[in-house]
Enzyme design. Structure first.
Site, PDB file in Angstrom:
ATOM      1  N   GLU A  22      12.828 118.250  50.579  1.00 51.62           N
ATOM      2  CA  GLU A  22      13.585 117.160  49.975  1.00 51.62           C
ATOM      3  C   GLU A  22      14.950 116.991  50.627  1.00 51.62           C
ATOM      4  O   GLU A  22      15.497 117.935  51.205  1.00 51.62           O
ATOM      5  CB  GLU A  22      13.761 117.422  48.468  1.00 51.62           C
TER       6      GLU A  22
ATOM      7  N   CYS B 295      22.599 115.648  51.702  1.00 55.86           N
ATOM      8  CA  CYS B 295      22.298 117.063  51.492  1.00 55.86           C
ATOM      9  C   CYS B 295      20.968 117.346  52.182  1.00 55.86           C
ATOM     10  O   CYS B 295      19.926 116.827  51.784  1.00 55.86           O
ATOM     11  CB  CYS B 295      22.226 117.300  49.982  1.00 55.86           C
TER      12      CYS B 295
ATOM     13  N   CYS C 255      12.353 128.736  50.258  1.00 55.12           N
ATOM     14  CA  CYS C 255      13.409 129.675  50.666  1.00 55.12           C
ATOM     15  C   CYS C 255      12.880 131.080  50.435  1.00 55.12           C
ATOM     16  O   CYS C 255      12.222 131.337  49.432  1.00 55.12           O
ATOM     17  CB  CYS C 255      14.671 129.440  49.820  1.00 55.12           C
TER      18      CYS C 255
ATOM     19  N   CYS D 233      17.232 133.610  44.579  1.00 56.84           N
ATOM     20  CA  CYS D 233      18.340 133.561  43.632  1.00 56.84           C
ATOM     21  C   CYS D 233      17.750 133.119  42.289  1.00 56.84           C
ATOM     22  O   CYS D 233      16.971 132.171  42.239  1.00 56.84           O
ATOM     23  CB  CYS D 233      19.408 132.596  44.127  1.00 56.84           C
TER      24      CYS D 233
ATOM     25  N   CYS E  42      17.857 129.424  40.949  1.00 48.37           N
ATOM     26  CA  CYS E  42      17.584 128.337  41.898  1.00 48.37           C
ATOM     27  C   CYS E  42      16.103 127.977  41.933  1.00 48.37           C
ATOM     28  O   CYS E  42      15.250 128.832  42.128  1.00 48.37           O
ATOM     29  CB  CYS E  42      18.054 128.744  43.296  1.00 48.37           C
TER      30      CYS E  42
ATOM     31  N   GLY F  42      16.403 125.846  51.248  1.00 51.32           N
ATOM     32  CA  GLY F  42      16.372 126.855  52.299  1.00 51.32           C
ATOM     33  C   GLY F  42      17.707 127.494  52.610  1.00 51.32           C
ATOM     34  O   GLY F  42      18.767 127.018  52.191  1.00 51.32           O
ATOM     35  N   GLU F  43      17.640 128.590  53.338  1.00 53.12           N
ATOM     36  CA  GLU F  43      18.833 129.320  53.767  1.00 53.12           C
ATOM     37  C   GLU F  43      19.046 129.024  55.257  1.00 53.12           C
ATOM     38  O   GLU F  43      18.301 129.527  56.105  1.00 53.12           O
ATOM     39  CB  GLU F  43      18.622 130.828  53.504  1.00 53.12           C
TER      40      GLU F  43
ATOM     41  N   SER G  19      27.856 130.807  48.883  1.00 50.88           N
ATOM     42  CA  SER G  19      27.376 130.840  47.498  1.00 50.88           C
ATOM     43  C   SER G  19      27.714 132.205  46.908  1.00 50.88           C
ATOM     44  O   SER G  19      26.931 133.136  46.987  1.00 50.88           O
ATOM     45  CB  SER G  19      25.869 130.603  47.471  1.00 50.88           C
TER      46      SER G  19
ATOM     47  N   ASN H 210      22.425 123.730  36.758  1.00 49.19           N
ATOM     48  CA  ASN H 210      21.441 122.670  36.517  1.00 49.19           C
ATOM     49  C   ASN H 210      20.124 123.306  36.131  1.00 49.19           C
ATOM     50  O   ASN H 210      19.492 123.946  36.958  1.00 49.19           O
ATOM     51  CB  ASN H 210      21.247 121.844  37.790  1.00 49.19           C
TER      52      ASN H 210
ATOM     53  N   CYS I 135      22.100 120.056  42.542  1.00 50.38           N
ATOM     54  CA  CYS I 135      22.133 121.340  43.248  1.00 50.38           C
ATOM     55  C   CYS I 135      21.102 122.296  42.697  1.00 50.38           C
ATOM     56  O   CYS I 135      21.050 122.535  41.488  1.00 50.38           O
ATOM     57  CB  CYS I 135      23.479 122.014  43.020  1.00 50.38           C
TER      58      CYS I 135
HETATM   59  N1  SAH Z   1      20.616 128.602  50.595  1.00 47.80           N
HETATM   60  C1  SAH Z   1      21.934 128.112  50.723  1.00 47.80           C
HETATM   61  C2  SAH Z   1      22.033 126.603  50.675  1.00 47.80           C
HETATM   62  C3  SAH Z   1      21.178 125.878  49.669  1.00 47.80           C
HETATM   63  S1  SAH Z   1      21.536 126.137  47.975  1.00 47.80           S
HETATM   64  C4  SAH Z   1      22.833 128.738  49.682  1.00 47.80           C
HETATM   65  O1  SAH Z   1      22.328 129.371  48.765  1.00 47.80           O
HETATM   66  O2  SAH Z   1      24.042 128.604  49.823  1.00 47.80           O
HETATM   67  C5  SAH Z   1      22.882 125.015  47.654  1.00 47.80           C
HETATM   68  C6  SAH Z   1      23.772 125.399  46.469  1.00 47.80           C
HETATM   69  O3  SAH Z   1      23.154 125.118  45.214  1.00 47.80           O
HETATM   70  C7  SAH Z   1      24.099 126.877  46.426  1.00 47.80           C
HETATM   71  O4  SAH Z   1      25.443 127.122  46.159  1.00 47.80           O
HETATM   72  C8  SAH Z   1      23.229 127.325  45.287  1.00 47.80           C
HETATM   73  O5  SAH Z   1      23.637 128.534  44.825  1.00 47.80           O
HETATM   74  C9  SAH Z   1      23.371 126.193  44.330  1.00 47.80           C
HETATM   75  N2  SAH Z   1      22.358 126.204  43.272  1.00 47.80           N
HETATM   76  C10 SAH Z   1      21.115 126.697  43.336  1.00 47.80           C
HETATM   77  N3  SAH Z   1      20.470 126.538  42.155  1.00 47.80           N
HETATM   78  C11 SAH Z   1      21.324 125.921  41.321  1.00 47.80           C
HETATM   79  C12 SAH Z   1      21.226 125.446  39.966  1.00 47.80           C
HETATM   80  N4  SAH Z   1      20.089 125.577  39.286  1.00 47.80           N
HETATM   81  N5  SAH Z   1      22.309 124.864  39.432  1.00 47.80           N
HETATM   82  C13 SAH Z   1      23.442 124.696  40.142  1.00 47.80           C
HETATM   83  N6  SAH Z   1      23.588 125.107  41.419  1.00 47.80           N
HETATM   84  C14 SAH Z   1      22.544 125.711  42.011  1.00 47.80           C
HETATM   85 FE1  SF4 Z   2      19.284 131.230  46.934  1.00 44.06          FE
HETATM   86 FE2  SF4 Z   2      20.107 129.112  48.383  1.00 44.06          FE
HETATM   87 FE3  SF4 Z   2      17.615 130.095  48.682  1.00 44.06          FE
HETATM   88 FE4  SF4 Z   2      18.248 128.825  46.434  1.00 44.06          FE
HETATM   89  S1  SF4 Z   2      18.165 127.934  48.477  1.00 44.06           S
HETATM   90  S2  SF4 Z   2      17.099 130.775  46.606  1.00 44.06           S
HETATM   91  S3  SF4 Z   2      20.400 129.416  46.188  1.00 44.06           S
HETATM   92  S4  SF4 Z   2      19.525 131.166  49.145  1.00 44.06           S
END
Ligand code: SAH
Ligand code: SF4
Length: 430
Positions: A122, A135, A142, A146, A149, A227-228, A281, A360, A403
């Site tokens: 997406e 974005c 990923c 986390c 997420c 993704g990371e 993050s 979220n 996010c």
């Molecule tokens: N993987 C990378 C980039 C993608 S995630 C990273 O983790 O930084 C983008 C952002 O969205 C990150 O800061 C992540 O922690 C945040 N995020 C993930 N799940 C979320 C949620 N359910 N509510 C709010 N922010 C969230």
């Molecule tokens: Fe964690 Fe970013 Fe991967 Fe979501 S996309 S699992 S926040 S590393």
């Protein structure tokens, strides 16, 4: 014909999660989008274009791709028919297929994209008063889990290729109607100033029209989709090089931000080889809590992470590192957490800004978002210490575009599977 640079899914990250390579198209054609200038020149020579001509042809092709937004080789108008036929036998322009395109009541747009092998990712466009931010995803799914997420719950993971990463930006430009006509060029954008308040009045958007006085819609890119990005380093670097090249998509590195969950060993390389703004993050200030919600913390702890931030090239007060902090009720949102965050930022002398992201929720998520009062109190403590701590308004919630909500609906993984995957990963980290 064998080409020297195969169409591949990029490097495999050091985790035991199965990776699927991007598969070539059945007709054997390669995407033109995503090839660097050198790769394209070499590829043109390989299909029989004389060395002497190859550079000029490469420049023509880049012009049609990135300045004019041509979607097929047939549209390369100033290139002879024979040459177009030759190109068409070996290449295609390459845009991801749009499975769904949604628009939120707040103007946010989300596209679910399908690539040649059927995998999906997406991409989200977020317009606000002064800029339009895309974005972009770096992987399908990923490998990190986390716990807050949604993307981390996807079963299948593969790296996106440079073509697929750049393709997201091209597709957004298509959808926004942002390709100049013949003889015109997109106006150059001034460098971005992070804080809206610092933006001169002349650049502020006109209500109801475009977002900058130059009329550009897509002004910024954040690698914050699925993704990371630092687990797909080479492809992200190569894609962003095309995005930043003046003969490519021409966006300044100051308008691009890469977000990482904390892949410490790749951060110095990201600074040296990509050079865009860094977002980290962080989400927690103690080992216990960060271990729980951002499991990569068990491998690279908070101190190591912040030391890598302090060493990030180009970080200074004009170009601060953004710390993302998702607000989770009774988990990471106390006054003491806020004070510890300030202490850590000061201790490592970090030119920092903190983005407070209200959590979220998504179907099946196990956390709750902190209350508005709690988020405000947290923000006040950080702000009073002289560190900017804006609360990010969730955008596109009605279309699950906010996010951490990104995830294509097709793949589901159970909590038990997730925990098993996390345990396997930790075992492999030793
Ligand atoms: N993987 C990378 C980039 C993608 S995630 C990273 O983790 O930084 C983008 C952002 O969205 C990150 O800061 C992540 O922690 C945040 N995020 C993930 N799940 C979320 C949620 N359910 N509510 C709010 N922010 C969230
Ligand atoms: Fe964690 Fe970013 Fe991967 Fe979501 S996309 S699992 S926040 S590393």
């Amino acid at each position: 014909m064998e080409l020297s640079t195969p169409y591949s899914g990029g490097n495999v990250d050091p985790t035991p999660v199965p990776r699927k390579p991007a598969s070539p198209r059945a007709d054997g054609k390669r995407p033109l989008i995503g090839l660097s200038k050198d790769q394209l020149r070499a590829a043109l020579v390989e299909i029989g274009i004389p060395e002497k001509q190859a550079r000029m042809r490469m420049q023509q092709v880049w012009h049609w791709l990135y300045h004019r937004g041509a979607t097929e080789v047939a549209g390369f108008a100033n290139i002879s028919k024979e040459m177009r036929e030759l190109l068409d036998r070996h290449f295609f322009v390459g845009r991801p297929e749009v499975v769904t395109a949604q628009v939120s009541s707040d103007g946010t747009r989300k596209w679910l994209l399908r690539f040649d092998d059927g995998e999906e990712a997406e991409c989200v466009f977020i317009p606000d008063a002064y800029r339009g931010t895309l974005c972009v995803s770096s992987q399908v799914g990923c490998t990190l889990n986390c716990r807050f997420c949604h993307t981390g719950t996807m079963k299948l993971v593969r790296n996106l290729t440079p073509a697929e990463i750049v393709g997201q930006v091209m597709l957004a430009r298509d959808a926004l109607g942002e390709w100049p006509g013949e003889g015109k060029a997109l106006a150059a954008l001034p460098d971005d100033d992070e804080d809206d308040d610092d933006i001169p009045m002349t650049l502020k958007g006109r209500p109801g029209s475009n977002y900058t006085s130059e009329g550009r819609m897509l002004t910024n890119i954040v690698m914050m989709g699925m993704g990371e990005p630092l687990y797909n380093f080479d492809n992200v670097r190569d894609a962003l090089a095309i995005v930043m090249d003046g003969e490519g998509l021409g966006l300044s590195k100051r308008r691009i931000t890469l977000s990482t969950s904390g892949v410490v060993p790749m951060m110095a390389r990201a600074g040296a080889e990509i050079g865009v703004n860094l977002a980290v993050s962080l989400h927690a200030v103690s080992k216990d809590i960060r271990d729980e919600i951002v499991p990569i913390n068990k491998k690279y702890g908070i101190d190591e992470l912040l030391a890598a931030c302090a060493a990030y090239p180009g970080a200074n007060n004009a170009r601060r590192i953004t710390f993302e902090y998702v607000m989770l009720k009774d988990k990471n949102d106390s006054d003491a957490d806020a004070r510890e965050l300030v202490r850590l930022i000061r201790h490592y002398r970090l030119p920092a800004k903190v983005n407070l992201i209200p959590f979220n929720p998504w179907p099946g998520s196990i956390y709750e978002c902190s209350s508005d009062e709690r988020i405000r109190a947290f923000s006040d403590i950080v702000f009073k210490a002289g560190i900017s701590a804006p609360v990010r308004t969730p955008r596109g919630r009605d279309i699950m575009a906010a996010c951490g909500q990104l995830k294509s609906a097709s793949e589901k993984i159970s909590r038990a599977d997730l925990d098993r995957r996390a345990a396997e990963k930790e075992a492999s980290w030793g």
